[in-house]
Design a protein around this motif. Structure first.
Motif, PDB file in Angstrom:
ATOM      1  N   ASN A   1     -12.197   5.463   8.283  1.00 51.91           N
ATOM      2  CA  ASN A   1     -11.431   5.705   6.922  1.00 51.91           C
ATOM      3  C   ASN A   1     -10.675   4.563   6.387  1.00 51.91           C
ATOM      4  OD1 ASN A   1     -12.226   8.362   6.539  1.00 51.91           O
ATOM      5  ND2 ASN A   1     -10.666   9.013   7.927  1.00 51.91           N
ATOM      6  N   GLU A   2     -10.800   4.016   5.401  1.00 53.54           N
ATOM      7  CA  GLU A   2     -10.322   3.007   4.843  1.00 53.54           C
ATOM      8  C   GLU A   2      -8.907   3.294   4.724  1.00 53.54           C
ATOM      9  OE1 GLU A   2      -9.190   2.165   1.501  1.00 53.54           O
ATOM     10  OE2 GLU A   2      -9.568   4.107   0.514  1.00 53.54           O
ATOM     11  N   ASP A   3      -8.297   4.382   4.436  1.00 56.45           N
ATOM     12  CA  ASP A   3      -6.812   4.513   4.303  1.00 56.45           C
ATOM     13  C   ASP A   3      -6.235   4.479   5.414  1.00 56.45           C
ATOM     14  OD1 ASP A   3      -7.895   6.950   5.213  1.00 56.45           O
ATOM     15  OD2 ASP A   3      -7.122   8.134   3.357  1.00 56.45           O
ATOM     16  N   ILE A   4      -7.075   4.746   6.732  1.00 58.97           N
ATOM     17  CA  ILE A   4      -6.256   4.792   7.926  1.00 58.97           C
ATOM     18  C   ILE A   4      -6.251   3.027   8.439  1.00 58.97           C
ATOM     19  CG2 ILE A   4      -6.397   5.166  10.368  1.00 58.97           C
ATOM     20  CD1 ILE A   4      -5.839   7.513   8.686  1.00 58.97           C
ATOM     21  N   ILE A   5      -7.272   2.550   7.928  1.00 56.43           N
ATOM     22  CA  ILE A   5      -7.134   0.775   8.130  1.00 56.43           C
ATOM     23  C   ILE A   5      -5.860   0.175   7.522  1.00 56.43           C
ATOM     24  CG2 ILE A   5      -8.574  -1.252   7.829  1.00 56.43           C
ATOM     25  CD1 ILE A   5      -9.673   0.416  10.052  1.00 56.43           C
ATOM     26  N   TRP A   6      -6.008   0.602   6.101  1.00 52.03           N
ATOM     27  CA  TRP A   6      -4.972  -0.032   5.361  1.00 52.03           C
ATOM     28  C   TRP A   6      -3.502   0.304   5.878  1.00 52.03           C
ATOM     29  CZ3 TRP A   6      -5.871  -4.411   3.152  1.00 52.03           C
ATOM     30  CH2 TRP A   6      -6.939  -4.410   2.674  1.00 52.03           C
ATOM     31  N   SER A   7      -3.166   1.933   5.959  1.00 46.74           N
ATOM     32  CA  SER A   7      -1.935   2.265   6.300  1.00 46.74           C
ATOM     33  C   SER A   7      -1.517   2.152   7.659  1.00 46.74           C
ATOM     34  CB  SER A   7      -1.718   3.581   5.723  1.00 46.74           C
ATOM     35  OG  SER A   7      -2.682   4.480   6.269  1.00 46.74           O
ATOM     36  N   GLU A   8      -2.270   2.031   8.696  1.00 45.59           N
ATOM     37  CA  GLU A   8      -1.945   2.273   9.887  1.00 45.59           C
ATOM     38  C   GLU A   8      -2.371   0.938  10.985  1.00 45.59           C
ATOM     39  OE1 GLU A   8      -2.942   5.338  13.711  1.00 45.59           O
ATOM     40  OE2 GLU A   8      -2.914   6.071  11.672  1.00 45.59           O
ATOM     41  N   VAL A   9      -3.588   0.440  10.791  1.00 41.59           N
ATOM     42  CA  VAL A   9      -4.179  -0.496  11.663  1.00 41.59           C
ATOM     43  C   VAL A   9      -3.612  -1.626  11.079  1.00 41.59           C
ATOM     44  CG1 VAL A   9      -6.381  -1.811  12.234  1.00 41.59           C
ATOM     45  CG2 VAL A   9      -6.251   0.857  12.317  1.00 41.59           C
ATOM     46  N   ILE A  10      -3.719  -2.080   9.969  1.00 37.43           N
ATOM     47  CA  ILE A  10      -3.330  -3.400   9.304  1.00 37.43           C
ATOM     48  C   ILE A  10      -2.067  -3.815   9.289  1.00 37.43           C
ATOM     49  CG2 ILE A  10      -3.239  -4.976   7.242  1.00 37.43           C
ATOM     50  CD1 ILE A  10      -6.009  -3.999   6.658  1.00 37.43           C
ATOM     51  N   PRO A  11      -0.941  -2.765   9.233  1.00 36.74           N
ATOM     52  CA  PRO A  11       0.508  -3.190   9.386  1.00 36.74           C
ATOM     53  C   PRO A  11       0.807  -3.239  11.007  1.00 36.74           C
ATOM     54  CG  PRO A  11       0.180  -0.924   8.629  1.00 36.74           C
ATOM     55  CD  PRO A  11      -1.215  -1.510   8.357  1.00 36.74           C
ATOM     56  N   ALA A  12      -0.033  -2.720  11.780  1.00 43.86           N
ATOM     57  CA  ALA A  12       0.254  -2.819  13.264  1.00 43.86           C
ATOM     58  C   ALA A  12      -0.190  -4.193  13.728  1.00 43.86           C
ATOM     59  CB  ALA A  12      -0.630  -1.827  14.013  1.00 43.86           C
ATOM     60  N   LEU A  13      -1.328  -4.630  13.332  1.00 46.01           N
ATOM     61  CA  LEU A  13      -1.926  -6.001  13.454  1.00 46.01           C
ATOM     62  C   LEU A  13      -0.918  -7.166  12.930  1.00 46.01           C
ATOM     63  CD1 LEU A  13      -5.893  -5.558  13.279  1.00 46.01           C
ATOM     64  CD2 LEU A  13      -4.274  -5.818  15.465  1.00 46.01           C
TER      65      LEU A  13
ATOM     66  N   GLY B   1       2.113   9.196   9.550  1.00 44.17           N
ATOM     67  CA  GLY B   1       2.211   7.689   9.517  1.00 44.17           C
ATOM     68  C   GLY B   1       1.346   6.967   8.603  1.00 44.17           C
ATOM     69  N   ALA B   2       0.047   7.510   8.502  1.00 40.43           N
ATOM     70  CA  ALA B   2      -1.084   6.860   7.463  1.00 40.43           C
ATOM     71  C   ALA B   2      -0.667   7.699   6.168  1.00 40.43           C
ATOM     72  CB  ALA B   2      -2.408   7.030   8.116  1.00 40.43           C
ATOM     73  N   LEU B   3      -1.384   7.003   5.151  1.00 41.40           N
ATOM     74  CA  LEU B   3      -1.121   7.464   3.722  1.00 41.40           C
ATOM     75  C   LEU B   3      -2.748   7.400   3.215  1.00 41.40           C
ATOM     76  CD1 LEU B   3       1.886   4.934   2.699  1.00 41.40           C
ATOM     77  CD2 LEU B   3       1.833   7.431   3.540  1.00 41.40           C
ATOM     78  N   ASN B   4      -3.096   8.620   2.578  1.00 38.61           N
ATOM     79  CA  ASN B   4      -4.039   9.011   1.938  1.00 38.61           C
ATOM     80  C   ASN B   4      -4.483   8.063   0.583  1.00 38.61           C
ATOM     81  OD1 ASN B   4      -5.694  10.601  -0.595  1.00 38.61           O
ATOM     82  ND2 ASN B   4      -6.447  11.181   1.602  1.00 38.61           N
ATOM     83  N   SER B   5      -5.704   7.800   0.480  1.00 36.49           N
ATOM     84  CA  SER B   5      -5.980   6.764  -0.551  1.00 36.49           C
ATOM     85  C   SER B   5      -6.401   7.394  -1.948  1.00 36.49           C
ATOM     86  CB  SER B   5      -6.851   5.676   0.037  1.00 36.49           C
ATOM     87  OG  SER B   5      -8.279   6.057   0.289  1.00 36.49           O
ATOM     88  N   GLY B   6      -6.845   8.684  -1.929  1.00 35.50           N
ATOM     89  CA  GLY B   6      -7.173   9.241  -3.023  1.00 35.50           C
ATOM     90  C   GLY B   6      -6.459   8.977  -4.367  1.00 35.50           C
TER      91      GLY B   6
ATOM     92  N   TYR C   1       0.797  -1.159  -0.062  1.00 38.49           N
ATOM     93  CA  TYR C   1       0.071  -0.021  -0.006  1.00 38.49           C
ATOM     94  C   TYR C   1       0.751   1.361   0.221  1.00 38.49           C
ATOM     95  CZ  TYR C   1      -3.485   3.518   1.252  1.00 38.49           C
ATOM     96  OH  TYR C   1      -4.438   4.445   1.331  1.00 38.49           O
ATOM     97  N   ILE C   2       0.591   2.121  -0.779  1.00 38.41           N
ATOM     98  CA  ILE C   2       1.428   3.510  -0.897  1.00 38.41           C
ATOM     99  C   ILE C   2       0.373   4.410  -1.504  1.00 38.41           C
ATOM    100  CG2 ILE C   2       2.076   3.020  -3.316  1.00 38.41           C
ATOM    101  CD1 ILE C   2       4.748   4.501  -2.493  1.00 38.41           C
ATOM    102  N   GLY C   3       0.471   5.562  -0.720  1.00 35.35           N
ATOM    103  CA  GLY C   3      -0.418   6.852  -1.129  1.00 35.35           C
ATOM    104  C   GLY C   3       0.219   8.054  -0.520  1.00 35.35           C
ATOM    105  N   ALA C   4      -0.365   9.188  -0.487  1.00 33.77           N
ATOM    106  CA  ALA C   4       0.286  10.458  -0.284  1.00 33.77           C
ATOM    107  C   ALA C   4       0.617  10.647   1.336  1.00 33.77           C
ATOM    108  CB  ALA C   4      -0.560  11.577  -0.474  1.00 33.77           C
ATOM    109  N   PRO C   5       1.507  11.121   1.774  1.00 28.72           N
ATOM    110  CA  PRO C   5       1.803  11.029   3.227  1.00 28.72           C
ATOM    111  C   PRO C   5       0.813  11.997   3.929  1.00 28.72           C
ATOM    112  CG  PRO C   5       3.796  11.408   2.009  1.00 28.72           C
ATOM    113  CD  PRO C   5       2.703  11.439   1.126  1.00 28.72           C
ATOM    114  N   ILE C   6       0.139  11.630   5.048  1.00 32.03           N
ATOM    115  CA  ILE C   6      -0.710  12.136   5.811  1.00 32.03           C
ATOM    116  C   ILE C   6      -0.135  12.810   7.147  1.00 32.03           C
ATOM    117  CG2 ILE C   6      -2.831  12.057   7.426  1.00 32.03           C
ATOM    118  CD1 ILE C   6      -3.749  10.084   5.587  1.00 32.03           C
TER     119      ILE C   6
END
Length: 275
Positions: free
Chosen positions: A206-218, A138-143, A118-123
């Motif tokens: 927000n799905e981009d927070i799920i993909w870029s922050e939550v899932i890699p932590a789990l 640390g999260a990345l935008n999904s637009g 997963y890669i997107g604009a830095p938040i």
């Protein structure tokens, strides 16, 4: 021209008529991504794709359940729905190209597009209201973002298994607070994450927070780009600062009309939206 099956481009369409800025965005997509399969996602009855096809005649129309695109929150749910990824299982990567994005280059490899799950604009801290000197969130935008289709399908399966574990342990921690002392602090912080709770309980997330922050932590095997690499792929908030950091334009950007002072010098078709 034969399309490259490595990548599909997903363009969500919520209405039949395009604004001037959306037309500019779609034209850039056609100019630089026409050798990939570009899918126009639509769901509402009565949707007419003519304006889209006039600009991008190679678009592949993909009808999805109307509720998937009926609101921002339903769109977020679509992006964590296994059925959505099943539609594109024949591709290795998926590029989300919302029509407030703009792409500058077709050299995806040089901008780390295929290097991560997963890669997107830095938040930045503060999100849309981030100060110019705000630290990376640390999260990345999904637009305007890229994701590995197979890796996402695997993670969603794991999340379903995690849901039962989460419910049981949340019950224990609420009813027996002393147990919090023996739970790994990192896991406890993830369990209490607002977006994870919203996802698991049918609330807001927000799905981009799920993909870029939550899932890699789990699940650390899911590889998310660090902000410095992600800045070579996409800009959104603080584009001036990201340009100073990288010394070059990214592959693409998101929400370009929100930052006219910067983008008017780099997007020559730029038309400022009236305030």
């Amino acid at each position: 021209m034969r399309a490259d099956p490595k990548l599909c481009v997903i363009i969500p369409a919520h209405k039949s008529r395009l604004t001037v800025e959306e037309a500019i965005s779609l034209q850039a997509c056609y100019n630089r991504l026409q050798h990939y399969h570009c899918y126009l996602l639509h769901g509402a009855d009565g949707f007419s794709p003519e304006e889209y096809l006039d600009i991008h005649p190679q678009l592949k129309l993909k009808r999805v359940p109307a509720n998937w695109l009926s609101s921002v929150q339903q769109y977020n749910r679509m992006k964590v729905n296994p059925s959505f990824y099943e539609l594109f299982r024949d591709y290795q990567f998926m590029l989300t190209y919302e029509l407030d994005a703009y792409i500058f280059s077709n050299d995806i490899t040089a901008h780390h597009g295929f290097d991560y799950d997963y890669i997107g604009a830095p938040i930045f801290e503060g999100y849309q209201q981030a100060a110019p000197d705000a630290p990376f969130h640390g999260a990345l935008n999904s637009g305007f973002s890229m994701r590995n289709v197979t890796a996402c399908r695997v993670m969603l399966d794991k999340l379903q298994l995690y849901k039962a574990w989460w419910k049981k342990n949340k019950f224990l921690l609420v009813n027996f607070p002393f147990l919090r002392r023996v739970v790994n602090p990192n896991w406890r912080s993830v369990m209490d994450h607002d977006h994870l709770r919203g996802y698991l309980k049918g609330g807001y997330f927000n799905e981009d927070i799920i993909w870029s922050e939550v899932i890699p932590a789990l699940f650390p095997s899911f590889k998310v780009a660090p902000p410095e690499a992600a800045a070579l792929f996409s800009f959104e908030v603080n584009p001036e600062r990201l340009y100073q950091l990288t010394g070059q334009l990214p592959l693409g950007c998101h929400a370009w009309t929100r930052f006219p002072a910067f983008w008017k010098n780099h997007i020559h078709e730029f038309i400022r939206t009236p305030s």
